[in-house]
Enzyme design. Structure first.
Site, PDB file in Angstrom:
ATOM      1  N   SER A  41       0.849  -1.183   0.000  1.00  0.00           N
ATOM      2  CA  SER A  41       0.000   0.000   0.000  1.00  0.00           C
ATOM      3  C   SER A  41       0.887   1.235   0.000  1.00  0.00           C
ATOM      4  O   SER A  41       1.957   1.230   0.604  1.00  0.00           O
ATOM      5  CB  SER A  41      -0.922   0.020   1.226  1.00  0.00           C
ATOM      6  OG  SER A  41      -1.632   1.242   1.305  1.00  0.00           O
ATOM      7  N   LYS A  95     -14.035  -5.983  -7.436  1.00  0.00           N
ATOM      8  CA  LYS A  95     -14.948  -5.422  -8.436  1.00  0.00           C
ATOM      9  C   LYS A  95     -14.917  -3.901  -8.390  1.00  0.00           C
ATOM     10  O   LYS A  95     -14.662  -3.314  -7.327  1.00  0.00           O
ATOM     11  CB  LYS A  95     -16.358  -5.969  -8.232  1.00  0.00           C
ATOM     12  CG  LYS A  95     -17.052  -5.544  -6.924  1.00  0.00           C
ATOM     13  CD  LYS A  95     -17.739  -4.209  -7.055  1.00  0.00           C
ATOM     14  CE  LYS A  95     -18.260  -3.694  -5.746  1.00  0.00           C
ATOM     15  NZ  LYS A  95     -18.744  -2.304  -5.808  1.00  0.00           N
TER      16      LYS A  95
END
Length: 313
Positions: A41, A95
């Protein structure tokens, strides 16, 4: 059984935001098919797990990683997924699987060329009532379908500017969950006939949308998405048939027929997704359905754009 098949899949997670912490990390920890090796990250770490600032750094430092789950915003996901596949790593895509259809087509082709697993995670299809609904509708005569998917963006996506930028999908970020369900449970394909997309004057993605489809037999399907809902949130699908009315509530967790409850179970969407991904990795297969994203693309292509008042998070 080979040792590779028996050993846990060494997985890395890219993007340590809300969805990763709420869903991916607990499910990975609970599934013996996986060993979480590291996370990547730009601005977050995970206590007790090696953390890196980029996917490159993660893969360079931990070459034993076999798969990655990409939980980043969709706008940058194609480059990350392509890089992972080129390095021989299996990929799970949160998604929507990409910001454009062309990106996802490219990933499908590359994964097949490399013989690697690629999964587009339409998690709402794994809500407990979705498969029973599909089974009940099979062979029945449909009369109409209505979808109401309305929630408060301030609650679910506080301060997340990427969702309002091109490729972030706006209200289709949750709405695509509804599209993933109806494209799975309805017996025939859908064709978009009309759409209205409401754009706040200060945003580049819609805050509400109304979509009118027909299935290939001419059955009308109406979907209404809105991110301005306050109070109770609604994730409902109603299918009228000649044999009765099927209703899915709570995003597919509960099902009723003519108002009588038929099923209501705890949510286990991501547990089912990771079970599927484990099989895909072992078999080196691709599972990417583009129908939900295609309908969103069609709405942007042919939808009527309406400007509404500015939205302040």
């Amino acid at each position: 059984m080979s040792p590779e098949r028996m050993s846990p899949i060494k997985i890395g997670l890219v993007g340590v935001g809300k969805i990763a912490r709420d869903q991916h990390l607990p499910v990975i920890a609970a599934n013996p098919d996986y060993e979480l090796v590291a996370v990547a990250s730009r601005n977050a770490t995970l206590e007790g797990v090696d953390s890196y600032g980029s996917l490159d750094a993660l893969l360079d430092a931990r070459p034993e990683i076999q798969a990655v789950a990409l939980c980043t915003p969709p706008q940058g996901r194609h480059a990350l997924a392509r890089h992972a596949l080129e390095r021989g790593v299996h990929v799970l895509l949160e998604k929507p699987p990409g910001a454009t259809l062309a990106e996802v087509h490219d990933l499908i082709a590359l994964a097949k060329e490399k013989g690697l697993a690629l999964l587009a995670t339409w998690h709402s299809r794994y809500a407990p009532a979705v498969e029973p609904a599909r089974a009940w509708l099979a062979g029945r005569t449909l009369k109409s379908v209505s979808v109401s998917w309305k929630e408060d963006v301030r609650h679910w996506h506080p301060g997340q500017e990427w969702i309002w930028q091109p490729g972030g999908l706006g209200v289709f970020d949750p709405g695509i969950n509804a599209l993933s369900i109806i494209t799975h449970i309805l017996p025939r394909a859908l064709v978009l006939k009309a759409a209205t997309l409401e754009f706040p004057a200060n945003r580049q993605a819609p805050i509400a949308a109304q979509l009118d489809f027909q299935d290939l037999a001419g059955v009308p399907v109406r979907a209404e998405f809105d991110w301005r809902q306050t109070g109770p949130q609604s994730w409902d699908i109603v299918v009228e048939t000649t044999d009765g009315i099927l209703t899915l509530n709570r995003g597919g967790a509960a099902m009723s027929i003519d108002g009588a409850p038929h099923l209501e179970e705890p949510e286990a969407e991501y547990a089912n997704l990771y079970a599927l991904f484990s099989r895909l990795v072992r078999e080196r297969q691709v599972d990417v359905d583009l129908a939900p994203l295609s309908h969103v693309a069609d709405a942007f292509l042919c939808g009527h754009r309406v400007l509404v008042e500015e939205f302040q998070d």
